[in-house]
Design an enzyme around this catalytic site. Structure first.
Site, PDB file in Angstrom:
ATOM      1  N   TRP A 101       7.204  10.307 -35.718  1.00  0.00           N
ATOM      2  CA  TRP A 101       7.475  11.556 -35.004  1.00  0.00           C
ATOM      3  C   TRP A 101       6.391  12.593 -35.260  1.00  0.00           C
ATOM      4  O   TRP A 101       5.998  13.326 -34.350  1.00  0.00           O
ATOM      5  CB  TRP A 101       8.858  12.087 -35.371  1.00  0.00           C
ATOM      6  CG  TRP A 101       9.934  11.150 -34.927  1.00  0.00           C
ATOM      7  CD1 TRP A 101      10.761  10.403 -35.704  1.00  0.00           C
ATOM      8  CD2 TRP A 101      10.268  10.817 -33.569  1.00  0.00           C
ATOM      9  NE1 TRP A 101      11.591   9.626 -34.928  1.00  0.00           N
ATOM     10  CE2 TRP A 101      11.311   9.855 -33.614  1.00  0.00           C
ATOM     11  CE3 TRP A 101       9.791  11.234 -32.333  1.00  0.00           C
ATOM     12  CZ2 TRP A 101      11.878   9.317 -32.468  1.00  0.00           C
ATOM     13  CZ3 TRP A 101      10.356  10.696 -31.181  1.00  0.00           C
ATOM     14  CH2 TRP A 101      11.384   9.757 -31.255  1.00  0.00           C
ATOM     15  N   ASP A 170       9.582  20.290 -38.111  1.00  0.00           N
ATOM     16  CA  ASP A 170      10.523  19.504 -37.321  1.00  0.00           C
ATOM     17  C   ASP A 170      11.642  19.072 -38.265  1.00  0.00           C
ATOM     18  O   ASP A 170      11.444  18.231 -39.139  1.00  0.00           O
ATOM     19  CB  ASP A 170       9.812  18.286 -36.727  1.00  0.00           C
ATOM     20  CG  ASP A 170      10.747  17.394 -35.920  1.00  0.00           C
ATOM     21  OD1 ASP A 170      11.959  17.672 -35.871  1.00  0.00           O
ATOM     22  OD2 ASP A 170      10.244  16.399 -35.342  1.00  0.00           O
ATOM     23  N   LYS A 194      21.657  14.801 -34.352  1.00  0.00           N
ATOM     24  CA  LYS A 194      21.872  14.230 -35.679  1.00  0.00           C
ATOM     25  C   LYS A 194      22.932  15.017 -36.443  1.00  0.00           C
ATOM     26  O   LYS A 194      23.986  14.502 -36.774  1.00  0.00           O
ATOM     27  CB  LYS A 194      20.573  14.217 -36.483  1.00  0.00           C
ATOM     28  CG  LYS A 194      19.713  12.978 -36.355  1.00  0.00           C
ATOM     29  CD  LYS A 194      18.977  12.864 -35.080  1.00  0.00           C
ATOM     30  CE  LYS A 194      17.961  11.727 -35.115  1.00  0.00           C
ATOM     31  NZ  LYS A 194      17.184  11.629 -33.875  1.00  0.00           N
TER      32      LYS A 194
END
Length: 359
Positions: A101, A170, A194
């Site tokens: 990511w 992030d 999440k």
């Protein structure tokens, strides 16, 4: 048979939240409508929208120096919005690479402005977090980190180690899982699916001095525009924010982020114990000092044994354990709403499986 899920995301929502959403499905607050059917300019939705912002500020102790935005496009859109809004002329964005990511965020920024990868853990195949030895410079636009790496099962244990005037993080996979010092960040972003709720909404926490108007940035991609319009510049993802608000309420009732951190540590520990006490039958992918309390990754010695593990785990009502294709093996994602009982059941199954197939 009761089913247990460990999906990497979208993932489990708290049962209490799902029950309330079910009860309000066709009659929100006696209006005879689902909240999705209400105008996003109306008082019914406005109350939810503002309550979600207030709850997020309260749970994370967000100071008045920062603004909370609810945006669309997932964390992947933020990969582009951040450099578009924050890279100024003569400045360079700096990235720390700790997994897929962060690599994607970096590659997107390369299309937009000057950027550089200053620290990387790629040499270890992202099994270990790299040594944090970067010192900021005057020409830095920002320093970007990924706090938790879902694919590899690593997580920065000490977020205080990052000292940068414009730290960008992030936190899609571990926001609300532990306390944060928001004042240390220029911007935090997190896809909801999440720890915050369902997919469809992304939370952005941004320091107000970074909300600079830039006429070269399209309005829909401008943090300044969204802040001026209270995240209502265009129609928001109403139902996703409604559920996000319920999840934040559940976290508050459960004891807040301090309690979440305690629960997550205990959940992770019981599974890591099953790995560490297996005499090598199970092998953790991440090095012990880099382990995540959100995503636990491990392997077995052969493909055949791993296929048998998946087969028998599902026969025992345990789902979502297959690891990411780039790593293989297994991944147990134990975000906030995954209960201790599920982790206990997985650890018990792992021990039984070892007794059955171990040498």
């Amino acid at each position: 048979m009761k089913r247990i899920y460990f999906q990497a995301g979208p993932t489990t929502l708290p049962k209490e939240v799902m029950q309330q959403a079910k009860e309000e499905w066709d009659d929100f607050l006696g209006t005879g409508l689902n909240i999705m059917e209400h105008s996003h300019r109306g008082s019914e939705y406005e109350g939810i929208h503002n309550q979600a912002k207030t709850r997020m500020k309260r749970l994370l102790d967000i100071p008045d120096t920062h603004e909370v935005l609810f945006l669309q496009g997932g964390a992947s859109l933020q990969f582009a919005m951040i450099p578009m809004n924050l890279i100024q002329s003569g400045k360079t964005a700096k990235y720390i690479l700790t997994g897929s990511w962060s690599e994607k965020a970096y590659k997107e920024a390369q299309k937009i402005g000057s950027c550089e990868a200053v620290v990387t853990g790629k040499d270890s195949e992202y099994r270990a977090l790299p040594e944090m030895n970067y010192v900021s410079s005057e020409n830095d636009a920002y320093l970007h980190i990924t706090s938790n790496n879902t694919i590899y099962g690593t997580q920065w244990p000490d977020l205080h180690a990052f000292k940068h005037p414009n730290l960008v993080a992030d936190m899609s996979s571990d926001i609300m899982s532990r306390p944060l010092s928001i004042k240390d960040y220029g911007l935090i972003y997190a896809g909801a699916q999440k720890n915050l709720g369902p997919s469809g909404v992304t939370a952005v926490i941004i320091r107000k001095d970074l909300l600079q108007e830039n006429k070269s940035v399209p309005s829909i991609l401008s943090y300044c525009v969204h802040a001026k319009n209270n995240s209502l510049y265009n129609t928001p993802p109403v139902y996703s924010i409604y559920l996000l608000n319920l999840v934040l309420g559940w976290i508050e009732k459960s004891g807040g982020v301090v309690e979440m951190e305690k629960r997550n540590h205990n959940k992770a520990q019981v599974i890591y114990d099953a790995i560490d006490q297996s005499n090598g039958f199970y092998n953790g992918y991440a090095t012990p000092e880099s382990r995540s309390n959100m995503n636990i990754t491990f392997t077995l010695e052969s493909d055949a044994l791993e296929k048998q593990f998946i087969k028998e785990s599902e026969e025992n009502g345990i789902y979502g354990l297959k690891g990411h294709r780039s790593v293989g093996g297994f991944r147990a994602s134990i975000y906030n709403a995954v209960p201790q009982e599920s982790c206990d059941s997985l650890a018990q199954f792992m021990k039984h499986f070892q007794e059955k197939y171990g040498k």
